[in-house]
Scaffold this active site. Structure first.
Site, PDB file in Angstrom:
ATOM      1  N   ASP A 184      44.583  36.487  -6.082  1.00  0.00           N
ATOM      2  CA  ASP A 184      44.376  36.505  -4.623  1.00  0.00           C
ATOM      3  C   ASP A 184      43.634  37.735  -4.107  1.00  0.00           C
ATOM      4  O   ASP A 184      43.855  38.173  -2.973  1.00  0.00           O
ATOM      5  CB  ASP A 184      45.717  36.335  -3.897  1.00  0.00           C
TER       6      ASP A 184
ATOM      7  N   ASP B 163      43.530  26.806  -3.738  1.00  0.00           N
ATOM      8  CA  ASP B 163      43.357  27.951  -2.835  1.00  0.00           C
ATOM      9  C   ASP B 163      42.290  28.924  -3.323  1.00  0.00           C
ATOM     10  O   ASP B 163      41.683  29.654  -2.542  1.00  0.00           O
ATOM     11  CB  ASP B 163      44.669  28.748  -2.698  1.00  0.00           C
TER      12      ASP B 163
END
Ligand code: GLY
Length: 381
Positions: free
Chosen positions: A95, A155
């Site tokens: 991330d 994502d």
């Protein structure tokens, strides 16, 4: 549903900026938790995957107001991101884009802050360490190479802009090459025939071949988690901007059609798109993310198609503005109500957190979509 008007856009940004100012004393030397508790965000250390969104709101508030106090606060926050990557605090996951694009690429774009640039480039290097040659993907979580962690998630499309940016900054193609390889793997496996998405996808560590799709935060393996669908929409639009690969455009169209076909009347999805009516919680953040994706794509295609996407985004925004935004700061220190971080189901594996709450990325992407509609925004992504 009607479209948000330009004066409502300005009013909503005025209100959002005021809320950012109210929050600054608490969230300049501390981070904002991923989600609110009874609609109020607690503070946290800079160790969550979501810590970049609040600094992103500070940058967007600066863009709206041009008040240098906000840039100063963003620079203080960026220092904590430099420290985080230098000390490798909770960065063994994919991330890096969610963390460093809204907090540091943003600030570098706005005032050339070199320490923010340095932090973002270090984060891009860290993201490269998640690349698996066998299967050609960025491993999302867990120890690298472990069979039970040999997977990527939808994502991750939103982590790739950091890599494209790093290539532009350094002149080195290694970052964009890996972003393109990951995108190809994602396009090959993560989308079903009807345009819906698998949240996570396992690859075979021996052969690199596709194994199976599963969910973590969605309702069931064969349903489509609303936020994953929105990440796909926005991620594909950005990938299309960087690559001009028409397969990103085609899959964007299918994923968007699916998203639109599963919305309730007010256009704000339930947390999983298996639900189209009833009392399940909504995920308002999915509507904001999809609105940003539609606005991004509207800038990349011509004529009538662009108008359709722009109009769709304005309808999402009207509904969020009218029925979901925080109208009274005594009720919440966030911007948008009724987000869902992780809702447990009998079939998924997630820890329940932040159900029917404000979520920090929901607030950020609401502000980003409004900023896009105000006009003249240069993307951080
Ligand atoms: N990227 C994790 C989430 O959207 O909850």
């Amino acid at each position: 549903m009607q479209e948000i008007t330009q004066s409502q856009v300005i009013q909503a940004l005025d209100e959002a900026a005021k809320q950012v100012y109210r929050n600054l004393p608490v969230f300049t030397y501390a981070c904002q938790n991923h989600s609110s508790v009874h609609n109020f965000y607690p503070t946290c250390d800079n160790n969550q995957w979501t810590c970049g969104f609040w600094p992103g709101e500070v940058c967007l508030a600066f863009e709206h107001t041009q008040d240098p106090v906000l840039l100063h606060a963003a620079a203080i926050l960026a220092e904590s991101f430099l420290k985080r990557i230098q000390n490798k605090i909770e960065v063994d996951h994919h991330d890096m884009g969610f963390l460093y694009t809204p907090s540091c690429v943003s600030l570098y774009r706005l005032d050339g802050n070199q320490r923010a640039r340095k932090a973002a480039l270090m984060a891009a290097d860290q993201l490269l360490t998640r690349f698996q040659e066998k299967g050609a993907f960025l491993q999302a979580w867990g120890t690298m190479g472990e069979k039970e962690n040999y997977r990527y998630i939808i994502d991750c499309l939103m982590n790739l802009p950091l890599l494209y940016w790093a290539s532009q900054q350094t002149g080195q193609s290694v970052y964009s090459d890996i972003a393109k390889q990951h995108t190809r793997t994602c396009l090959a496996n993560s989308f079903r025939e009807d345009g819906s998405t698998f949240h996570t996808f396992y690859m075979d560590p021996e052969t690199g071949g596709p194994v199976r799709g599963e969910t973590c935060q969605g309702y069931r393996f064969d349903s489509s988690w609303a936020r994953g669908q929105a990440w796909a929409i926005y991620g594909l639009a950005i990938s299309y901007r960087y690559t001009k690969d028409t397969s990103c455009l085609l899959q964007f169209e299918k994923a968007s059609d699916y998203f639109l076909s599963r919305l309730p009347e007010d256009l704000v999805p339930y947390w999983d798109m298996i639900f189209t009516e009833g009392d399940e919680p909504r995920d308002s953040s999915s509507a904001s993310i999809a609105a940003c994706g539609f606005l991004e794509m509207a800038d990349l295609v011509d004529g009538e198609q662009a108008e359709i996407y722009r109009s769709g985004a304005k309808r999402f925004l009207y509904s969020l503005y009218e029925s979901y935004r925080v109208k009274n700061p005594e009720y919440s220190n966030g911007l948008v109500l009724h987000g869902t971080y992780s809702k447990q189901s009998p079939y998924n594996t997630c820890t329940p957190e932040g159900v029917d709450e404000c979520v920090s990325w929901g607030d950020y992407f609401y502000m980003e979509a409004l900023t896009r509609l105000k006009g003249g925004w240069v993307s951080y992504w």
